[in-house]
Design an enzyme around this catalytic site. Structure first.
Site, PDB file in Angstrom:
ATOM      1  N   GLU A 192       0.823  -1.211   0.000  1.00 40.42           N
ATOM      2  CA  GLU A 192       0.000   0.000   0.000  1.00 40.42           C
ATOM      3  C   GLU A 192       0.858   1.262   0.000  1.00 40.42           C
ATOM      4  O   GLU A 192       0.564   2.223  -0.707  1.00 40.42           O
ATOM      5  CB  GLU A 192      -0.945  -0.010   1.215  1.00 40.42           C
ATOM      6  CG  GLU A 192      -1.930  -1.164   1.235  1.00 40.42           C
ATOM      7  CD  GLU A 192      -2.828  -1.222   0.009  1.00 40.42           C
ATOM      8  OE1 GLU A 192      -3.032  -0.173  -0.627  1.00 40.42           O
ATOM      9  OE2 GLU A 192      -3.334  -2.312  -0.313  1.00 40.42           O
ATOM     10  N   HIS A 242       2.152   2.175  -3.399  1.00 42.74           N
ATOM     11  CA  HIS A 242       1.287   3.004  -4.250  1.00 42.74           C
ATOM     12  C   HIS A 242       1.611   4.489  -4.064  1.00 42.74           C
ATOM     13  O   HIS A 242       1.616   5.262  -5.033  1.00 42.74           O
ATOM     14  CB  HIS A 242      -0.191   2.766  -3.906  1.00 42.74           C
ATOM     15  CG  HIS A 242      -0.759   1.498  -4.451  1.00 42.74           C
ATOM     16  ND1 HIS A 242      -0.761   1.197  -5.801  1.00 42.74           N
ATOM     17  CD2 HIS A 242      -1.378   0.453  -3.831  1.00 42.74           C
ATOM     18  CE1 HIS A 242      -1.354   0.027  -5.993  1.00 42.74           C
ATOM     19  NE2 HIS A 242      -1.721  -0.448  -4.813  1.00 42.74           N
ATOM     20  N   GLU A 283      -0.893  -2.218  -9.531  1.00 44.60           N
ATOM     21  CA  GLU A 283      -0.856  -3.274  -8.520  1.00 44.60           C
ATOM     22  C   GLU A 283       0.437  -4.084  -8.619  1.00 44.60           C
ATOM     23  O   GLU A 283       1.067  -4.399  -7.599  1.00 44.60           O
ATOM     24  CB  GLU A 283      -2.072  -4.184  -8.669  1.00 44.60           C
ATOM     25  CG  GLU A 283      -3.398  -3.529  -8.325  1.00 44.60           C
ATOM     26  CD  GLU A 283      -3.442  -3.009  -6.900  1.00 44.60           C
ATOM     27  OE1 GLU A 283      -3.036  -3.747  -5.977  1.00 44.60           O
ATOM     28  OE2 GLU A 283      -3.861  -1.857  -6.696  1.00 44.60           O
TER      29      GLU A 283
END
Length: 265
Positions: free
Chosen positions: A128, A131, A190
């Site tokens: 996460e 990102h 992703e």
């Protein structure tokens, strides 16, 4: 000028007007918003979530999540976020976690049933934060703006055509942008976050092999997922394969790390 040429000109004009940058993996990106703008938006969204979603009061779990975050965040480039990171454990059955520009990390208690130990939580948290490092929020927002601008400009250029032609072209362009641009963008993000996250966890002293076990666990609870080409996320099989291949890079990073995390639930 025929219809197809008009459409191609519309797409070209919108992309020319868009800003470009490069991701940590060397991939070209479209980023139209400033870092300050993205941080402000991330902070605003996080504050809203704290008002709308219950925050866990489980001191042991909060300590566990904070411990993992405290090992990872010092290794995040200052260009991604230069200040302190705020970490919140939300009381929710969602099997998820997230990170936002502006140094915000949210973890749902539901993901802790899937992450069996500190290393697996570090894998999802590293993903996460990856990102944020790769500026994906900016890129997603920018690509959506580009897609919307393309549709609007194409509509103007087709204004002289009959309604049936306009409808067919706009519908086809909308589907093409969704499945040909936006969804592949999501899958690319992703995959990129997987790689960045695995490297980040290894640098932080967490075993990168845990990222593979994490996605095997996720595969067990995600039956019925759509085919990869119809999804914004790569399949679990694809992720496991890529992360396994990347161990040749991340395993030495883990072995050379001076950090020795000891985070327990």
């Amino acid at each position: 000028m025929n219809v197809i040429i008009k459409v191609l000109v519309a797409i070209g004009l919108v992309f020319v007007m868009s800003g470009c940058s490069t991701s940590p993996t060397g991939r070209s990106q479209i980023t139209m918003f400033s870092g300050e703008k993205m941080s402000a938006m991330g902070s605003e969204s996080f504050e809203q979530m704290k008002q709308e979603i219950p925050i866990s009061q489980n001191k042991n779990l909060i300590k566990f999540v904070q411990c993992v975050a405290d090992q990872i965040t010092p290794n995040v480039s200052k260009s991604a976020h230069s200040g302190d990171w705020e970490v919140v454990l939300f009381e929710s059955d969602q099997i998820n976690a997230f990170a936002l520009p502006g140094g915000k990390i949210g973890v749902y208690t539901g993901i802790l049933a899937i992450t069996e130990n500190q290393d697996q939580l570090a894998a999802i948290m590293g993903h996460e934060v990856g990102h944020v490092i790769a500026n994906h929020s900016n890129e997603r927002l920018s690509s959506s703006s580009v897609a919307q601008g393309t549709l609007q400009l194409t509509g103007v250029l087709l204004s002289g055509q009959d309604q049936q032609t306009q409808g067919l072209v706009m519908a086809g362009l909308g589907v093409g942008l969704q499945y040909g641009v936006l969804m592949p963008y999501g899958r690319t993000h992703e995959k990129e976050a997987d790689i960045i996250g695995q490297e980040l966890m290894a640098q932080s002293g967490f075993n990168p092999q845990a990222a593979i076990k994490l996605w095997k666990n996720m595969a067990k609870v995600s039956s019925g997922a759509p085919p990869e080409f119809l999804s914004t996320h790569p399949s679990n099989e694809t992720r496991i394969k890529k992360l396994t291949e990347h161990l040749k890079v991340t395993q030495p990073m883990f072995l050379n790390s001076t950090q020795k995390p000891m985070c327990t639930k």
